[in-house]
Scaffold this motif. Structure first.
Motif, PDB file in Angstrom:
ATOM      1  N   ASN A 153       0.802  -1.235   0.000  1.00 19.45           N
ATOM      2  CA  ASN A 153       0.000   0.000   0.000  1.00 19.45           C
ATOM      3  C   ASN A 153       0.832   1.282   0.000  1.00 19.45           C
ATOM      4  N   HIS A 154       2.154   1.140  -0.055  1.00 20.17           N
ATOM      5  CA  HIS A 154       2.973   2.329   0.151  1.00 20.17           C
ATOM      6  C   HIS A 154       3.966   2.641  -0.965  1.00 20.17           C
ATOM      7  N   ALA A 155       4.125   1.788  -1.991  1.00 17.70           N
ATOM      8  CA  ALA A 155       5.250   2.017  -2.895  1.00 17.70           C
ATOM      9  C   ALA A 155       4.977   1.590  -4.328  1.00 17.70           C
ATOM     10  N   ASP A 156       5.672   2.255  -5.267  1.00 15.28           N
ATOM     11  CA  ASP A 156       5.741   1.756  -6.633  1.00 15.28           C
ATOM     12  C   ASP A 156       7.156   1.276  -6.962  1.00 15.28           C
ATOM     13  N   LEU A 157       8.085   1.387  -5.986  1.00 16.73           N
ATOM     14  CA  LEU A 157       9.429   0.841  -6.137  1.00 16.73           C
ATOM     15  C   LEU A 157      10.000   0.482  -4.774  1.00 16.73           C
ATOM     16  N   VAL A 158      10.635  -0.694  -4.705  1.00 15.66           N
ATOM     17  CA  VAL A 158      11.406  -1.093  -3.535  1.00 15.66           C
ATOM     18  C   VAL A 158      12.861  -1.196  -3.956  1.00 15.66           C
ATOM     19  N   VAL A 159      13.760  -0.615  -3.169  1.00 14.12           N
ATOM     20  CA  VAL A 159      15.194  -0.659  -3.438  1.00 14.12           C
ATOM     21  C   VAL A 159      15.866  -1.528  -2.384  1.00 14.12           C
ATOM     22  N   ILE A 160      16.649  -2.499  -2.857  1.00 10.06           N
ATOM     23  CA  ILE A 160      17.361  -3.410  -1.962  1.00 10.06           C
ATOM     24  C   ILE A 160      18.778  -3.604  -2.483  1.00 10.06           C
TER      25      ILE A 160
END
Length: 282
Positions: free
Chosen positions: A102-109
């Protein structure tokens, strides 16, 4: 120009790797739209196990762990103007899956580009790519024993790998957006599965037509042969690409291991990889 509107960065408590991930995130979104998450999977241990600590309860120990992690987040986020940060309880992959819904259009790892069994069974980046309901940027990190990490710099050359299906435009749209946001060159490749020359010529014609819609010239396009991941890795090295963009359907289980190009490209790449979450056709 921002490539993404709401970005989550999952970091550990290593200053060098955290700095690299935040640097990449700030290239793709405004700091006000970036939220940094540290997943703390060792909360709720019995405080008696920590014989050198003077904690009267597990809750007091948990509070101390969270406080220390939050202080670290503040120390790496504040210089970059990032205000949003959280310490959450749970395994990294699970926390990022749930929070990104519900919080992002991209996750960076971060990713160390592991191979073999370690890639399939020991990689948090692998778990995040396959299951997170949005795009995932896996930032390539050097091995732990590689010494001081070099500065990352801006993306200069983006390589999009497509399969010429109806979903290829989703991958290319995201690659174009990232390249434009970073002022990077955009290159395109396709790995042909045809053994006959006539089939490869047909693929090349379709690739040219597809690329023309994005303003790419023939010199920006590469028709490859062989094993998909291996061919993409080799081309990325040849072009000095610092980001490879591929599509993923978020496969799990056996399909993840045997059927996912995104997974194969991720483990073995010497550059960053953006896995674009493919959406079903409306």
């Amino acid at each position: 120009m921002s490539a993404f509107q709401n970005v989550i960065v999952g970091i550990d408590l290593n200053e060098e790797t955290a700095g690299r991930l935040l640097e990449r995130a700030c290239q793709l979104a405004e700091p006000a739209h970036i939220e940094v998450i540290h997943a703390c999977d060792h909360l709720h241990h019995q405080h008696q196990d920590y014989v050198h600590c003077a904690f009267e309860s597990s809750e007091e120990l948990d509070a101390a762990v969270i406080r220390e992690a939050d202080q670290f987040l503040n120390s790496v986020c504040e210089p970059m103007g990032i205000q949003q940060r959280k310490v959450l309880d749970g395994r990294t992959a699970t926390v990022l899956h749930d929070y990104a819904t519900n919080h992002a259009d991209l996750v960076v790892i971060g990713s160390h580009g592991r191979h073999g069994l370690e890639a399939f069974f020991g990689s948090t980046s692998n778990e995040v790519v396959h299951g997170t309901p949005c795009d995932v940027l896996a930032v390539h990190l050097p091995p732990d024993d590689a010494g001081e990490m070099e500065a990352g710099g801006r993306y200069m050359r983006v390589l999009a790998a497509v399969d010429l299906s109806v979903e290829a435009s989703q991958v290319m749209d995201h690659a174009r957006r990232v390249a434009d946001a970073c002022g990077a060159e955009l290159k395109l490749c396709h790995v042909s599965k045809h053994l006959q020359e006539s089939g490869r010529k047909d693929d090349w014609k379709r690739l040219l037509e597809f690329a023309a819609g994005y303003g790419l010239a023939a010199t920006d396009i590469h028709e490859l042969a062989g094993r998909t991941a291996h061919a993409i890795h080799n081309l990325a090295e040849e072009l000095h690409a610092d980001l490879v963009v591929v599509g993923t359907h978020g496969k799990h289980g056996a399909n993840l291991i045997t059927g996912s190009t995104a997974n194969a490209v991720l483990h073995g790449a010497n550059c960053d990889e953006l896995s674009v979450r493919i959406r079903p056709a409306a």
